[in-house]
Design an enzyme around this catalytic site. Sequence first.
Site, PDB file in Angstrom:
ATOM      1  N   GLY A  69       0.817  -1.212   0.000  1.00 50.01           N
ATOM      2  CA  GLY A  69       0.000   0.000   0.000  1.00 50.01           C
ATOM      3  C   GLY A  69       0.847   1.257   0.000  1.00 50.01           C
ATOM      4  O   GLY A  69       0.492   2.267  -0.630  1.00 50.01           O
ATOM      5  N   THR A  70       1.955   1.210   0.702  1.00 51.31           N
ATOM      6  CA  THR A  70       2.811   2.400   0.791  1.00 51.31           C
ATOM      7  C   THR A  70       3.329   2.787  -0.592  1.00 51.31           C
ATOM      8  O   THR A  70       3.250   3.968  -0.991  1.00 51.31           O
ATOM      9  CB  THR A  70       3.988   2.127   1.758  1.00 51.31           C
ATOM     10  OG1 THR A  70       3.441   1.823   3.044  1.00 51.31           O
ATOM     11  CG2 THR A  70       4.919   3.320   1.856  1.00 51.31           C
ATOM     12  N   ASN A 149      -7.756   3.865   8.743  1.00 49.75           N
ATOM     13  CA  ASN A 149      -7.117   2.742   9.430  1.00 49.75           C
ATOM     14  C   ASN A 149      -7.239   2.807  10.945  1.00 49.75           C
ATOM     15  O   ASN A 149      -7.155   1.788  11.614  1.00 49.75           O
ATOM     16  CB  ASN A 149      -5.640   2.656   9.033  1.00 49.75           C
ATOM     17  CG  ASN A 149      -4.964   3.998   8.993  1.00 49.75           C
ATOM     18  OD1 ASN A 149      -5.412   4.907   8.284  1.00 49.75           O
ATOM     19  ND2 ASN A 149      -3.914   4.150   9.758  1.00 49.75           N
ATOM     20  N   GLN A 177      -7.473  -0.278   3.698  1.00 49.96           N
ATOM     21  CA  GLN A 177      -8.281  -0.875   4.772  1.00 49.96           C
ATOM     22  C   GLN A 177      -9.643  -1.349   4.261  1.00 49.96           C
ATOM     23  O   GLN A 177     -10.269  -2.208   4.883  1.00 49.96           O
ATOM     24  CB  GLN A 177      -8.483   0.132   5.917  1.00 49.96           C
ATOM     25  CG  GLN A 177      -7.220   0.466   6.662  1.00 49.96           C
ATOM     26  CD  GLN A 177      -6.693  -0.690   7.522  1.00 49.96           C
ATOM     27  OE1 GLN A 177      -7.431  -1.599   7.896  1.00 49.96           O
ATOM     28  NE2 GLN A 177      -5.409  -0.667   7.829  1.00 49.96           N
ATOM     29  N   SER A 197      -3.690  -3.403  -0.491  1.00 48.85           N
ATOM     30  CA  SER A 197      -2.545  -4.145   0.038  1.00 48.85           C
ATOM     31  C   SER A 197      -3.001  -5.533   0.475  1.00 48.85           C
ATOM     32  O   SER A 197      -4.053  -5.673   1.107  1.00 48.85           O
ATOM     33  CB  SER A 197      -1.977  -3.363   1.228  1.00 48.85           C
ATOM     34  OG  SER A 197      -0.951  -4.079   1.843  1.00 48.85           O
ATOM     35  N   HIS A 199      -1.747  -7.787   2.655  1.00 46.43           N
ATOM     36  CA  HIS A 199      -1.657  -8.305   4.027  1.00 46.43           C
ATOM     37  C   HIS A 199      -2.786  -7.837   4.940  1.00 46.43           C
ATOM     38  O   HIS A 199      -2.893  -8.275   6.075  1.00 46.43           O
ATOM     39  CB  HIS A 199      -0.280  -8.008   4.645  1.00 46.43           C
ATOM     40  CG  HIS A 199      -0.028  -6.597   5.066  1.00 46.43           C
ATOM     41  ND1 HIS A 199      -0.049  -6.211   6.380  1.00 46.43           N
ATOM     42  CD2 HIS A 199       0.267  -5.486   4.363  1.00 46.43           C
ATOM     43  CE1 HIS A 199       0.238  -4.920   6.468  1.00 46.43           C
ATOM     44  NE2 HIS A 199       0.430  -4.453   5.253  1.00 46.43           N
ATOM     45  N   THR A 235      11.336  -7.216 -11.094  1.00 49.79           N
ATOM     46  CA  THR A 235      10.830  -8.579 -11.284  1.00 49.79           C
ATOM     47  C   THR A 235       9.623  -8.822 -10.383  1.00 49.79           C
ATOM     48  O   THR A 235       9.641  -8.497  -9.199  1.00 49.79           O
ATOM     49  CB  THR A 235      11.951  -9.606 -10.956  1.00 49.79           C
ATOM     50  OG1 THR A 235      13.060  -9.303 -11.793  1.00 49.79           O
ATOM     51  CG2 THR A 235      11.495 -11.028 -11.188  1.00 49.79           C
ATOM     52  N   CYS A 323       1.933   1.822  12.137  1.00 48.08           N
ATOM     53  CA  CYS A 323       3.072   2.661  11.753  1.00 48.08           C
ATOM     54  C   CYS A 323       3.380   3.700  12.825  1.00 48.08           C
ATOM     55  O   CYS A 323       4.446   4.278  12.853  1.00 48.08           O
ATOM     56  CB  CYS A 323       2.796   3.359  10.435  1.00 48.08           C
ATOM     57  SG  CYS A 323       1.984   2.299   9.291  1.00 48.08           S
TER      58      CYS A 323
HETATM   59  N1  PLP Z   1      -2.813   2.975   3.767  1.00 51.28           N
HETATM   60  C1  PLP Z   1      -3.528   2.581   4.832  1.00 51.28           C
HETATM   61  C2  PLP Z   1      -4.878   3.157   5.063  1.00 51.28           C
HETATM   62  C3  PLP Z   1      -3.007   1.629   5.713  1.00 51.28           C
HETATM   63  O1  PLP Z   1      -3.720   1.243   6.764  1.00 51.28           O
HETATM   64  C4  PLP Z   1      -1.724   1.088   5.452  1.00 51.28           C
HETATM   65  C5  PLP Z   1      -1.108   0.140   6.389  1.00 51.28           C
HETATM   66  O2  PLP Z   1      -1.415   0.107   7.566  1.00 51.28           O
HETATM   67  C6  PLP Z   1      -1.027   1.526   4.307  1.00 51.28           C
HETATM   68  C7  PLP Z   1      -1.606   2.478   3.495  1.00 51.28           C
HETATM   69  C8  PLP Z   1       0.316   0.984   3.965  1.00 51.28           C
HETATM   70  O3  PLP Z   1       0.178  -0.327   3.432  1.00 51.28           O
HETATM   71  P1  PLP Z   1       1.410  -1.347   3.460  1.00 51.28           P
HETATM   72  O4  PLP Z   1       1.548  -1.805   4.872  1.00 51.28           O
HETATM   73  O5  PLP Z   1       0.976  -2.449   2.533  1.00 51.28           O
HETATM   74  O6  PLP Z   1       2.591  -0.619   2.953  1.00 51.28           O
END
Ligand code: PLP
Length: 392
Positions: A69-70, A149, A177, A197, A199, A235, A323
Amino acid sequence: MIYLDNAATTSVYDDVIKEMLPYFTMEYANPSEIYSYATGARKGMNMARKHIADLINADSTEIYFTSGGTESDNWALKGTAYTLRGNGKHIITSAIEHHAVTNSCRQLEKLGYEITFLPVGTNGIVDPAHVRRAIRNDTILVSVMMANNEIGTIQPVSEITAIAHERNVWVHTDAVQAFGNIDIDVKKLNVDMLSASAHKCHGPKGMGLLYVKNGVKLSHIMSGGKQERAMRAGTENIPGIVGFGKAAQICKEKDNYNSEYITKLRNHFIKRVTDEIENVIVNGSIDKRLPGNVSFSFACLDGEMIQIQLDMKGICCSTGSACNAGSSGISHVIAALHIPEEYAYGTVRFTICDSNTCEEIDYTVEALKEIVKKLRDMSARYKAYKGRLKMR
Ligand code: PLP
């Protein structure tokens, strides 16, 4: 252990692992190779792309795999800034975005972009009218998350998109989320870009995607080979992609991982805590929130103290987003809600998935009752607060 931190990450489901395993040991070819052995890896990747596209009503050609997601958020923000730099340098976002969005904005600010951070109401929701007012002739992007989140609130993304598109402004939504928890239909949302994302929905870590609507000419930010139709070099993580696809397929079959069941558990949790513990509030709208999200603020307590005490009873929860873990104080999301200061520091987030049970929730409520009482009995601040409440 009782795991109530599914917004931080989820367990990878057995069927997802089973699907991934052959891609480590048997189908390990680089999908860019032209020999026939690489066909298996390519097929796995294409199947995953299709499962994911089906879940969100997209076309397979609109799904680009990333490392999470990041990266997807960074790509949407910085890619747009780069692509549309000739059109303007103004970006609109909300005050409660994930740091992947806010810090991308901060970085762009240093390069001369101007960012408007829209406030949210006390319900944790952006008012689309604020978006309308904030759009300028030089606005290039509106980025508002689909679901938060920390407090789980769901944003009116399709309304925001309609407003932005009237002015030809692109829209990105961070659906990290939301993906796998609530229905997402990119055609109805009509967004230009959407991040997700794996996970967060029982897939593997380090695996994400950016949906880019066909016709949106977004620049890449990762330079290198021609993978992902020359949009995202590097890759491909084939086992991760296959796992993400399987998670999406299961999620669709199980109706967002049994969201109805999760919602029942959540409502039961909220009812018991608010009935049986005094001076506690639920953060964010009750109706417009993710099925599994419960965010409480307990007056005159420290969220981290509650978290530690719960941990000693085998319960995993969080004080905010993963985070932010370890950083004390009020998160930017809780600050944006403008809840009374007595409550803000006592924030604890529980996030439920379909492997949790009612017994686990009840055990957690009992643990919370005991912990909150113990901590408040020791708190001079709480005694003074109750005295003030009586005087009012
Ligand atoms: N955006 C939101 C709303 C999230 O909750 C998160 C992770 O907690 C992310 C982005 C980042 O995703 P990733 O952990 O896959 O980098």
